[in-house]
Design a protein around this motif. Structure first.
Motif, PDB file in Angstrom:
ATOM      1  N   GLY A 253      63.369  30.702   5.716  1.00 21.48           N
ATOM      2  CA  GLY A 253      62.557  29.555   5.315  1.00 21.48           C
ATOM      3  C   GLY A 253      61.188  29.464   5.944  1.00 21.48           C
ATOM      4  N   ALA A 254      60.823  30.389   6.810  1.00 25.06           N
ATOM      5  CA  ALA A 254      59.495  30.350   7.420  1.00 25.06           C
ATOM      6  C   ALA A 254      58.443  30.868   6.450  1.00 25.06           C
ATOM      7  CB  ALA A 254      59.472  31.187   8.696  1.00 25.06           C
ATOM      8  N   THR A 255      57.223  30.425   6.639  1.00 27.08           N
ATOM      9  CA  THR A 255      56.081  30.991   5.936  1.00 27.08           C
ATOM     10  C   THR A 255      55.501  32.106   6.799  1.00 27.08           C
ATOM     11  OG1 THR A 255      55.560  28.881   4.898  1.00 27.08           O
ATOM     12  CG2 THR A 255      53.786  30.511   5.007  1.00 27.08           C
ATOM     13  N   VAL A 256      55.335  33.290   6.216  1.00 22.67           N
ATOM     14  CA  VAL A 256      54.756  34.422   6.944  1.00 22.67           C
ATOM     15  C   VAL A 256      53.621  34.985   6.104  1.00 22.67           C
ATOM     16  CG1 VAL A 256      55.155  36.657   8.010  1.00 22.67           C
ATOM     17  CG2 VAL A 256      56.990  34.951   7.995  1.00 22.67           C
ATOM     18  N   VAL A 257      52.406  34.881   6.617  1.00 23.18           N
ATOM     19  CA  VAL A 257      51.225  35.355   5.901  1.00 23.18           C
ATOM     20  C   VAL A 257      50.543  36.417   6.756  1.00 23.18           C
ATOM     21  CG1 VAL A 257      49.029  34.711   4.863  1.00 23.18           C
ATOM     22  CG2 VAL A 257      50.924  33.070   4.875  1.00 23.18           C
ATOM     23  N   GLU A 258      50.359  37.606   6.214  1.00 22.13           N
ATOM     24  CA  GLU A 258      49.688  38.652   6.985  1.00 22.13           C
ATOM     25  C   GLU A 258      48.193  38.407   6.990  1.00 22.13           C
ATOM     26  OE1 GLU A 258      49.583  43.451   7.738  1.00 22.13           O
ATOM     27  OE2 GLU A 258      50.892  42.612   6.192  1.00 22.13           O
ATOM     28  N   ILE A 259      47.617  38.416   8.194  1.00 18.41           N
ATOM     29  CA  ILE A 259      46.197  38.120   8.364  1.00 18.41           C
ATOM     30  C   ILE A 259      45.592  39.144   9.316  1.00 18.41           C
ATOM     31  CG2 ILE A 259      44.520  36.442   9.234  1.00 18.41           C
ATOM     32  CD1 ILE A 259      46.523  34.238   8.511  1.00 18.41           C
ATOM     33  N   ASP A 260      44.446  39.698   8.952  1.00 21.08           N
ATOM     34  CA  ASP A 260      43.698  40.554   9.876  1.00 21.08           C
ATOM     35  C   ASP A 260      42.880  39.661  10.800  1.00 21.08           C
ATOM     36  OD1 ASP A 260      44.583  43.022   8.928  1.00 21.08           O
ATOM     37  OD2 ASP A 260      43.067  43.071   7.341  1.00 21.08           O
ATOM     38  N   LEU A 261      43.006  39.864  12.083  1.00 25.13           N
ATOM     39  CA  LEU A 261      42.256  39.054  13.032  1.00 25.13           C
ATOM     40  C   LEU A 261      40.765  39.356  12.911  1.00 25.13           C
ATOM     41  CD1 LEU A 261      44.579  39.308  16.173  1.00 25.13           C
ATOM     42  CD2 LEU A 261      44.419  37.439  14.515  1.00 25.13           C
ATOM     43  N   PRO A 262      39.914  38.333  12.959  1.00 26.49           N
ATOM     44  CA  PRO A 262      38.477  38.526  12.704  1.00 26.49           C
ATOM     45  C   PRO A 262      37.757  39.262  13.827  1.00 26.49           C
ATOM     46  CG  PRO A 262      38.940  36.242  13.292  1.00 26.49           C
ATOM     47  CD  PRO A 262      40.266  36.912  13.147  1.00 26.49           C
ATOM     48  N   ARG A 263      36.512  39.599  13.567  1.00 31.79           N
ATOM     49  CA  ARG A 263      35.705  40.451  14.443  1.00 31.79           C
ATOM     50  C   ARG A 263      35.632  39.961  15.889  1.00 31.79           C
ATOM     51  NH1 ARG A 263      31.514  44.227  13.848  1.00 31.79           N
ATOM     52  NH2 ARG A 263      31.002  44.947  15.951  1.00 31.79           N
ATOM     53  N   PRO A 264      35.477  38.671  16.165  1.00 34.35           N
ATOM     54  CA  PRO A 264      35.393  38.263  17.579  1.00 34.35           C
ATOM     55  C   PRO A 264      36.615  38.673  18.403  1.00 34.35           C
ATOM     56  CG  PRO A 264      34.652  36.483  16.172  1.00 34.35           C
ATOM     57  CD  PRO A 264      35.229  37.526  15.270  1.00 34.35           C
ATOM     58  N   PHE A 265      37.777  38.755  17.756  1.00 32.69           N
ATOM     59  CA  PHE A 265      38.975  39.175  18.473  1.00 32.69           C
ATOM     60  C   PHE A 265      38.911  40.663  18.808  1.00 32.69           C
ATOM     61  CE2 PHE A 265      40.418  35.394  16.161  1.00 32.69           C
ATOM     62  CZ  PHE A 265      41.012  34.682  17.192  1.00 32.69           C
ATOM     63  N   ALA A 266      38.452  41.459  17.872  1.00 31.71           N
ATOM     64  CA  ALA A 266      38.312  42.902  18.133  1.00 31.71           C
ATOM     65  C   ALA A 266      37.295  43.156  19.241  1.00 31.71           C
ATOM     66  CB  ALA A 266      37.892  43.620  16.848  1.00 31.71           C
ATOM     67  N   ASP A 267      36.186  42.423  19.219  1.00 30.30           N
ATOM     68  CA  ASP A 267      35.168  42.581  20.258  1.00 30.30           C
ATOM     69  C   ASP A 267      35.736  42.219  21.631  1.00 30.30           C
ATOM     70  OD1 ASP A 267      33.375  43.299  18.293  1.00 30.30           O
ATOM     71  OD2 ASP A 267      32.412  41.334  18.187  1.00 30.30           O
ATOM     72  N   ALA A 268      36.520  41.153  21.681  1.00 32.96           N
ATOM     73  CA  ALA A 268      37.101  40.720  22.950  1.00 32.96           C
ATOM     74  C   ALA A 268      38.131  41.725  23.455  1.00 32.96           C
ATOM     75  CB  ALA A 268      37.730  39.344  22.791  1.00 32.96           C
ATOM     76  N   TRP A 269      38.927  42.260  22.552  1.00 33.57           N
ATOM     77  CA  TRP A 269      39.909  43.277  22.947  1.00 33.57           C
ATOM     78  C   TRP A 269      39.198  44.456  23.613  1.00 33.57           C
ATOM     79  CZ3 TRP A 269      40.510  48.412  21.620  1.00 33.57           C
ATOM     80  CH2 TRP A 269      41.714  49.018  22.012  1.00 33.57           C
ATOM     81  N   ALA A 270      38.062  44.844  23.065  1.00 40.77           N
ATOM     82  CA  ALA A 270      37.357  46.032  23.552  1.00 40.77           C
ATOM     83  C   ALA A 270      36.786  45.839  24.954  1.00 40.77           C
ATOM     84  CB  ALA A 270      36.233  46.407  22.586  1.00 40.77           C
ATOM     85  N   ILE A 271      36.549  44.600  25.367  1.00 42.12           N
ATOM     86  CA  ILE A 271      35.908  44.397  26.667  1.00 42.12           C
ATOM     87  C   ILE A 271      36.894  43.956  27.749  1.00 42.12           C
ATOM     88  CG2 ILE A 271      33.627  43.982  25.688  1.00 42.12           C
ATOM     89  CD1 ILE A 271      35.598  41.026  27.024  1.00 42.12           C
ATOM     90  N   HIS A 272      38.166  43.847  27.417  1.00 44.32           N
ATOM     91  CA  HIS A 272      39.157  43.433  28.420  1.00 44.32           C
ATOM     92  C   HIS A 272      39.096  44.331  29.653  1.00 44.32           C
ATOM     93  CE1 HIS A 272      43.109  43.569  30.415  1.00 44.32           C
ATOM     94  NE2 HIS A 272      43.234  42.304  30.078  1.00 44.32           N
ATOM     95  N   GLY A 273      38.979  45.636  29.434  1.00 38.72           N
ATOM     96  CA  GLY A 273      38.978  46.576  30.553  1.00 38.72           C
ATOM     97  C   GLY A 273      37.804  46.375  31.499  1.00 38.72           C
ATOM     98  N   THR A 274      36.636  46.073  30.958  1.00 34.87           N
ATOM     99  CA  THR A 274      35.476  45.843  31.817  1.00 34.87           C
ATOM    100  C   THR A 274      35.676  44.605  32.676  1.00 34.87           C
ATOM    101  OG1 THR A 274      34.014  46.885  30.193  1.00 34.87           O
ATOM    102  CG2 THR A 274      32.980  45.472  31.851  1.00 34.87           C
ATOM    103  N   VAL A 275      36.176  43.530  32.055  1.00 33.05           N
ATOM    104  CA  VAL A 275      36.435  42.297  32.808  1.00 33.05           C
ATOM    105  C   VAL A 275      37.485  42.553  33.888  1.00 33.05           C
ATOM    106  CG1 VAL A 275      37.335  39.943  32.654  1.00 33.05           C
ATOM    107  CG2 VAL A 275      35.812  40.809  30.864  1.00 33.05           C
TER     108      VAL A 275
END
Length: 412
Positions: A253-275
């Motif tokens: 009964g849950a709603t499950v919608v596949e969504i690609d996370l937007p660009r700000p999330f990808a940018d943040a993922w890429a800089i985790h290591g520097t932080v």
């Protein structure tokens, strides 16, 4: 595993005393931890407390200060037998709620990537994960009903997935980090591990003083299925677990919608290591300057490389982190979802030469969002594979409700 809620029910009914519950955990540690190596030290004289967590034997990750036991940071060469004068704030809060610290759980050195001695309770040739290795293994093996870990990249959720336990990495700073050996001060987050999501919710409420316990019928959630494609592909068993969780949720009964996370999330993922690496360089400056030869190879190598990260590099990437946190505030409302459903780890536990890959955890730690590992799924060769439920910052109870609902479905 030991269910914290079942233990508390037995104590409240008079079937079991709080003192006997503590003695049983100490006995289990004495009988089984010699092979498992989940504990760095044990308090054989530990006694039961009073409160909501009375009778709950607690394992505390060995980068968290305790006055009654050594805090060795997973590095005896530098901190062997070191004893702080005071408990960390999280330890004091747990004791005030009635929990009994029975021992310090093994950690990778300074909560980084050099593997700890702990074995995975499901298969000795596989990693229990890191850096909260001992905490996850101690709960999975039924030695204690509750353990504390920490996460800078993925060190609560990933070992919970590999060992098949429930875990919550709460919203950033919901639990105080005073008395924790800091790795990265804008990322480090304390987390809890237990047999079930409901156990985690009960413990988080008792320790934090905030309402977290679950309603009898939380209702079917609305999930955004997010594969974090910018982080790379999951292993086949990780993909299969996420697909199965999504199918079972929809069927129930849950709603499950596949969504690609937007660009700000990808940018943040890429800089985790520097932080992370800049902050580790600063927080471990004393160890690097004074005891470099005593550091294990992976943390030592990281610190060697991190010396070239300038303050200006660090300041430049912090903007991407802020933008992602702002985007996260709007994401859930814009898509009409209660929680994100994603991988807890790329797949099942790899071999013991590694602690596994945190690539599906790094963004969510940087965002400070509450994350819950939902156990109950297994790979084709019967190893645990968790899935991760993520809610907006500050909505920890919402994350727990959605995760508990999903856990009930996948375990049915």
């Amino acid at each position: 595993m030991l269910s914290l809620l079942d233990l508390r029910r037995r104590i409240d009914s008079g079937e079991l005393s709080a003192s006997d519950a503590i003695r049983q955990s100490l006995q289990a540690i004495g009988e089984r931890d010699g092979a498992l190596k989940a504990f760095a030290s044990v308090d054989r004289s530990a006694v039961a407390g009073h409160g909501l967590l009375a009778g709950v034997a607690l394992g505390v990750k060995d980068i968290i200060d305790t006055a009654d036991l050594p805090t060795e940071m997973g590095c005896k060469a530098i901190y062997g037998s070191w004893r702080p004068r005071a408990d960390a704030a999280i330890v004091s809060l747990a004791k005030m709620a009635g929990a009994t610290v029975v021992g310090k759980t093994e950690t990778t050195a300074f909560a980084f990537l050099d593997p700890a001695p702990t074995l995975n309770p499901h298969r000795a040739d596989r990693t229990p994960g890191g850096s909260s290795s001992g905490s996850a293994a101690a709960v999975a093996a039924g030695l204690v009903p509750l353990a504390i870990g920490t996460q800078t990249g993925g060190s609560v959720i990933r070992p919970a997935s590999f060992c098949g336990v429930a875990a919550i990495k709460p919203s950033f700073r919901l639990l105080p980090t005073v008395g924790l050996k800091t790795s990265a001060w804008t990322l480090d987050t304390l987390g809890l591990m237990a047999a079930s999501v409901a156990d985690c919710a009960y413990a988080l409420e008792a320790i934090s003083g905030r309402e977290m316990r679950l309603p009898d019928d939380p209702g079917a959630p609305r999930f955004a299925l997010a594969r974090q494609r910018f982080a790379g592909d999951a292993a086949p068993e990780g993909e299969a677990a996420l697909e199965k969780a999504a199918r079972l949720a929809e069927k129930a009964g849950a709603t499950v919608v596949e969504i690609d996370l937007p660009r700000p999330f990808a940018d943040a993922w890429a800089i985790h290591g520097t932080v992370q690496n800049y902050e580790i360089r600063v927080s471990m400056a004393w160890e690097y300057l004074n005891r470099r030869a005593d550091l294990p190879p992976r943390i030592g190598g990281l610190l060697d490389e991190a010396q070239s990260i300038r303050a200006s590099d660090y300041d430049a990437v912090r903007g991407a982190a802020r933008r992602a946190r702002l985007a996260a505030k709007d994401f859930f409302a814009e898509h009409g979802v209660d929680a994100i459903l994603t991988y807890s780890a790329p797949g099942a536990a790899p071999d013991r030469s590694t602690t596994g890959d945190p690539r599906f955890n790094k963004l969510l730690t940087l965002l400070g969002a509450p994350c819950v590992n939902v156990p109950g799924l297994v790979s084709g060769d019967s190893l645990p594979v968790g899935v991760q439920v993520v809610a907006p910052f500050g909505r920890d109870a919402q994350a727990l409700r959605a995760a508990a609902w999903l856990e009930r479905i996948v375990r049915a």
